[in-house]
Design a protein around this motif. Structure first.
Motif, PDB file in Angstrom:
ATOM      1  N   GLY A 236       0.819  -1.205   0.000  1.00 41.34           N
ATOM      2  CA  GLY A 236       0.000   0.000   0.000  1.00 41.34           C
ATOM      3  C   GLY A 236       0.853   1.255   0.000  1.00 41.34           C
ATOM      4  O   GLY A 236       0.551   2.230  -0.698  1.00 41.34           O
ATOM      5  N   LEU A 237       1.940   1.230   0.757  1.00 37.62           N
ATOM      6  CA  LEU A 237       2.850   2.386   0.793  1.00 37.62           C
ATOM      7  C   LEU A 237       3.545   2.581  -0.546  1.00 37.62           C
ATOM      8  O   LEU A 237       3.750   3.715  -0.989  1.00 37.62           O
ATOM      9  CB  LEU A 237       3.884   2.196   1.911  1.00 37.62           C
ATOM     10  N   VAL A 238       3.911   1.469  -1.178  1.00 33.70           N
ATOM     11  CA  VAL A 238       4.521   1.568  -2.510  1.00 33.70           C
ATOM     12  C   VAL A 238       3.531   2.170  -3.496  1.00 33.70           C
ATOM     13  O   VAL A 238       3.879   3.040  -4.308  1.00 33.70           O
ATOM     14  CB  VAL A 238       4.985   0.178  -2.997  1.00 33.70           C
ATOM     15  N   ALA A 239       2.290   1.723  -3.424  1.00 32.39           N
ATOM     16  CA  ALA A 239       1.258   2.250  -4.323  1.00 32.39           C
ATOM     17  C   ALA A 239       1.004   3.730  -4.064  1.00 32.39           C
ATOM     18  O   ALA A 239       0.692   4.482  -4.989  1.00 32.39           O
ATOM     19  CB  ALA A 239      -0.028   1.458  -4.159  1.00 32.39           C
ATOM     20  N   ALA A 240       1.148   4.149  -2.800  1.00 30.40           N
ATOM     21  CA  ALA A 240       0.933   5.556  -2.476  1.00 30.40           C
ATOM     22  C   ALA A 240       1.981   6.445  -3.142  1.00 30.40           C
ATOM     23  O   ALA A 240       1.715   7.610  -3.443  1.00 30.40           O
ATOM     24  CB  ALA A 240       0.983   5.751  -0.953  1.00 30.40           C
ATOM     25  N   ARG A 241       3.159   5.892  -3.395  1.00 33.49           N
ATOM     26  CA  ARG A 241       4.224   6.659  -4.039  1.00 33.49           C
ATOM     27  C   ARG A 241       4.141   6.594  -5.562  1.00 33.49           C
ATOM     28  O   ARG A 241       4.722   7.432  -6.257  1.00 33.49           O
ATOM     29  CB  ARG A 241       5.593   6.139  -3.587  1.00 33.49           C
ATOM     30  N   ALA A 242       3.458   5.588  -6.068  1.00 31.55           N
ATOM     31  CA  ALA A 242       3.340   5.445  -7.526  1.00 31.55           C
ATOM     32  C   ALA A 242       2.219   6.337  -8.037  1.00 31.55           C
ATOM     33  O   ALA A 242       1.228   6.579  -7.353  1.00 31.55           O
ATOM     34  CB  ALA A 242       3.058   3.996  -7.892  1.00 31.55           C
ATOM     35  N   ARG A 243       2.366   6.797  -9.229  1.00 33.87           N
ATOM     36  CA  ARG A 243       1.309   7.597  -9.850  1.00 33.87           C
ATOM     37  C   ARG A 243       0.224   6.668 -10.354  1.00 33.87           C
ATOM     38  O   ARG A 243       0.456   5.809 -11.205  1.00 33.87           O
ATOM     39  CB  ARG A 243       1.868   8.414 -11.014  1.00 33.87           C
ATOM     40  N   ALA A 244      -0.973   6.819  -9.797  1.00 33.46           N
ATOM     41  CA  ALA A 244      -2.068   5.917 -10.165  1.00 33.46           C
ATOM     42  C   ALA A 244      -2.432   6.042 -11.645  1.00 33.46           C
ATOM     43  O   ALA A 244      -2.865   5.077 -12.268  1.00 33.46           O
ATOM     44  CB  ALA A 244      -3.298   6.205  -9.302  1.00 33.46           C
ATOM     45  N   ASP A 245      -2.254   7.247 -12.224  1.00 34.00           N
ATOM     46  CA  ASP A 245      -2.639   7.434 -13.616  1.00 34.00           C
ATOM     47  C   ASP A 245      -1.543   7.005 -14.587  1.00 34.00           C
ATOM     48  O   ASP A 245      -1.819   6.691 -15.742  1.00 34.00           O
ATOM     49  CB  ASP A 245      -3.011   8.906 -13.871  1.00 34.00           C
ATOM     50  N   ARG A 246      -0.252   6.969 -14.093  1.00 35.13           N
ATOM     51  CA  ARG A 246       0.847   6.591 -14.977  1.00 35.13           C
ATOM     52  C   ARG A 246       1.859   5.730 -14.222  1.00 35.13           C
ATOM     53  O   ARG A 246       3.000   6.134 -14.014  1.00 35.13           O
ATOM     54  CB  ARG A 246       1.524   7.839 -15.535  1.00 35.13           C
ATOM     55  N   PRO A 247       1.473   4.531 -13.805  1.00 38.06           N
ATOM     56  CA  PRO A 247       2.420   3.664 -13.112  1.00 38.06           C
ATOM     57  C   PRO A 247       3.504   3.189 -14.075  1.00 38.06           C
ATOM     58  O   PRO A 247       3.290   3.094 -15.288  1.00 38.06           O
ATOM     59  CB  PRO A 247       1.548   2.489 -12.637  1.00 38.06           C
ATOM     60  N   GLY A 248       4.674   2.848 -13.527  1.00 38.22           N
ATOM     61  CA  GLY A 248       5.777   2.395 -14.346  1.00 38.22           C
ATOM     62  C   GLY A 248       5.513   1.017 -14.934  1.00 38.22           C
ATOM     63  O   GLY A 248       4.547   0.339 -14.583  1.00 38.22           O
ATOM     64  N   THR A 249       6.420   0.603 -15.814  1.00 42.14           N
ATOM     65  CA  THR A 249       6.251  -0.679 -16.498  1.00 42.14           C
ATOM     66  C   THR A 249       6.213  -1.844 -15.527  1.00 42.14           C
ATOM     67  O   THR A 249       5.373  -2.746 -15.645  1.00 42.14           O
ATOM     68  CB  THR A 249       7.396  -0.883 -17.506  1.00 42.14           C
ATOM     69  N   VAL A 250       7.126  -1.846 -14.553  1.00 43.23           N
ATOM     70  CA  VAL A 250       7.178  -2.941 -13.585  1.00 43.23           C
ATOM     71  C   VAL A 250       5.911  -2.978 -12.743  1.00 43.23           C
ATOM     72  O   VAL A 250       5.323  -4.048 -12.513  1.00 43.23           O
ATOM     73  CB  VAL A 250       8.419  -2.809 -12.690  1.00 43.23           C
ATOM     74  N   VAL A 251       5.461  -1.815 -12.284  1.00 41.29           N
ATOM     75  CA  VAL A 251       4.252  -1.746 -11.465  1.00 41.29           C
ATOM     76  C   VAL A 251       3.047  -2.229 -12.266  1.00 41.29           C
ATOM     77  O   VAL A 251       2.211  -2.985 -11.771  1.00 41.29           O
ATOM     78  CB  VAL A 251       4.023  -0.319 -10.942  1.00 41.29           C
ATOM     79  N   ARG A 252       2.968  -1.827 -13.528  1.00 41.08           N
ATOM     80  CA  ARG A 252       1.843  -2.271 -14.375  1.00 41.08           C
ATOM     81  C   ARG A 252       1.861  -3.782 -14.564  1.00 41.08           C
ATOM     82  O   ARG A 252       0.816  -4.444 -14.531  1.00 41.08           O
ATOM     83  CB  ARG A 252       1.897  -1.579 -15.736  1.00 41.08           C
TER      84      ARG A 252
END
Length: 390
Positions: A295-311
């Protein structure tokens, strides 16, 4: 009562509208599941409480120690918490779409019943350590708690923790006193392996696995009511505390069994059983902590433009049921004597390497196929069975 989501949606949520953190957590969790399961396909060795070989080499013991401390008994509670979280999300969507609670309860029970059926088929064909059946069983029994007061849910969770310790202690006593045999995955006769898998699944699903699932499942319900993973930015403080405290408890509680199963420490049976129960109990804190970290990692990621690894990881989470079952398909193909035959030819370290590669392959598969809203085949089937053709 669950907190209704902002927009009413009937049926399963479109993939493009899903929150990032729960799917990211499921995608990462599947790596822990793969690591926790792969060594269970090995045979021909004396094993400790967590099923790791006691006669492995230095690298095998090192890998076993790391996994006992950080993975085993931690991945299952994380999965259970996400299951409870998802059940509340499903109920919220149904309620927001105008359904009454009796109608929603019927949908949740139908989904849980089909999960139980999925688990039976999984055990019949592939893996004696199936956990889908336990989720289905727990969902059937405890679905009423989804709309009960927080106090009732938390009291049930505490009772579940007590029951969990009792069941783990009982299984620990069986481990130190019972006969040791090969796992079904290492049996050369496929018919014998199938019968053994089903017997084990029917015995462990309502006892060992259900006791492991219930507490984290109920804490997941509590967390979902507050949308902790759907809105991690708002709840960053609470998630941070859960991550720090839960990880600390998990590591401290896991050290004794880690020393025992890697043969650094050889206490008496009573102490060993107590260490096993402590390891399992604090693993619930560890599973909740891992979900909070995501959840903390997701809070730092941009919900509208997550990186390739996150996607890619989130896509694996969207396909979590399919990817979970694919792991078992690959493990059967690689390890069992009547297919790949590696069950008696590799150790724990090699099995964990195969597990990591298997998980990575499922991540790549989901990342390639999920964009555009495509669901995994297992998800499509479960959705069809739960909601019908609409």
């Amino acid at each position: 009562m669950p907190t209704a989501p902002p927009a009413p949606v009937q049926g399963a949520t479109p993939v493009t509208h899903r929150a990032l953190a729960p799917d990211l957590a499921r995608g990462l969790m599947l790596l822990l599941i793969a690591l926790a399961h792969a060594h269970m396909y090995l045979g021909g060795h004396p094993v400790g409480f967590r099923g790791y070989a006691l006669d492995g080499g230095a690298l095998d013991r090192l890998v076993a120690g790391i996994q006992i401390l950080l993975v085993d008994g931690r991945a299952l509670p994380m999965f259970a918490a996400l299951f409870g979280y998802g059940l509340v999300q499903l109920a919220n969507r149904q309620l927001a779409a105008g359904r009454t609670w009796p109608q929603v309860s019927k949908v949740l029970r139908r989904r849980s019943l089909w999960l139980l059926a999925f688990g039976f088929c999984h055990a019949l064909l592939l893996f004696f350590g199936d956990i889908l059946g336990a989720y289905g069983l727990v969902g059937l029994i405890f679905v009423g708690l989804v709309q009960r007061a927080d106090r009732t849910v938390l009291r049930a969770a505490v009772a579940g923790l007590v029951a969990h310790v009792a069941v783990m202690a009982a299984f620990g006593l069986l481990t130190v006193s019972g006969p040791k045999g090969d796992t079904p995955a290492a049996m050369a006769d496929p018919i014998e392996a199938t019968v053994t898998r089903l017997i084990g699944w029917m015995g462990m699903t309502p006892t060992y696995f259900a006791a492991s699932v219930v507490p984290a499942f109920l804490f997941g319900i509590w967390a979902a009511r507050r949308r902790l993973l759907e809105d991690p930015v708002t709840h960053r403080g609470l998630l941070s505390r859960v991550a720090v405290v839960g990880t600390g408890l998990s590591i401290v509680g896991g050290v004794p069994l880690t020393l025992i199963d890697t043969q650094v420490w050889a206490p008496g049976d009573l102490t060993a059983v107590s260490a096993y129960a402590l390891h399992s109990l604090t693993g619930i804190a560890g599973g909740l902590a891992y979900a909070a970290v995501v959840g903390l990692v997701a809070a730092r990621a941009r919900a509208d433009r997550p990186g390739t690894v996150v996607r890619a990881l989130a896509a694996c989470g969207q396909w979590s049921l399919t990817c979970y079952l694919l792991q078992s398909v690959i493990f059967v193909a690689v390890f069992t004597p009547y297919f790949g035959g590696l069950s008696t030819r590799v150790g724990d370290a090699a099995a964990s390497g195969i597990a990591a590669l298997t998980w990575l392959a499922t991540v790549v598969l989901a990342a390639l196929l999920a964009p555009g809203g495509r669901r995994g085949p297992a998800e499509v089937l479960l959705r069809r069975l739960t909601y019908g053709r609409r």
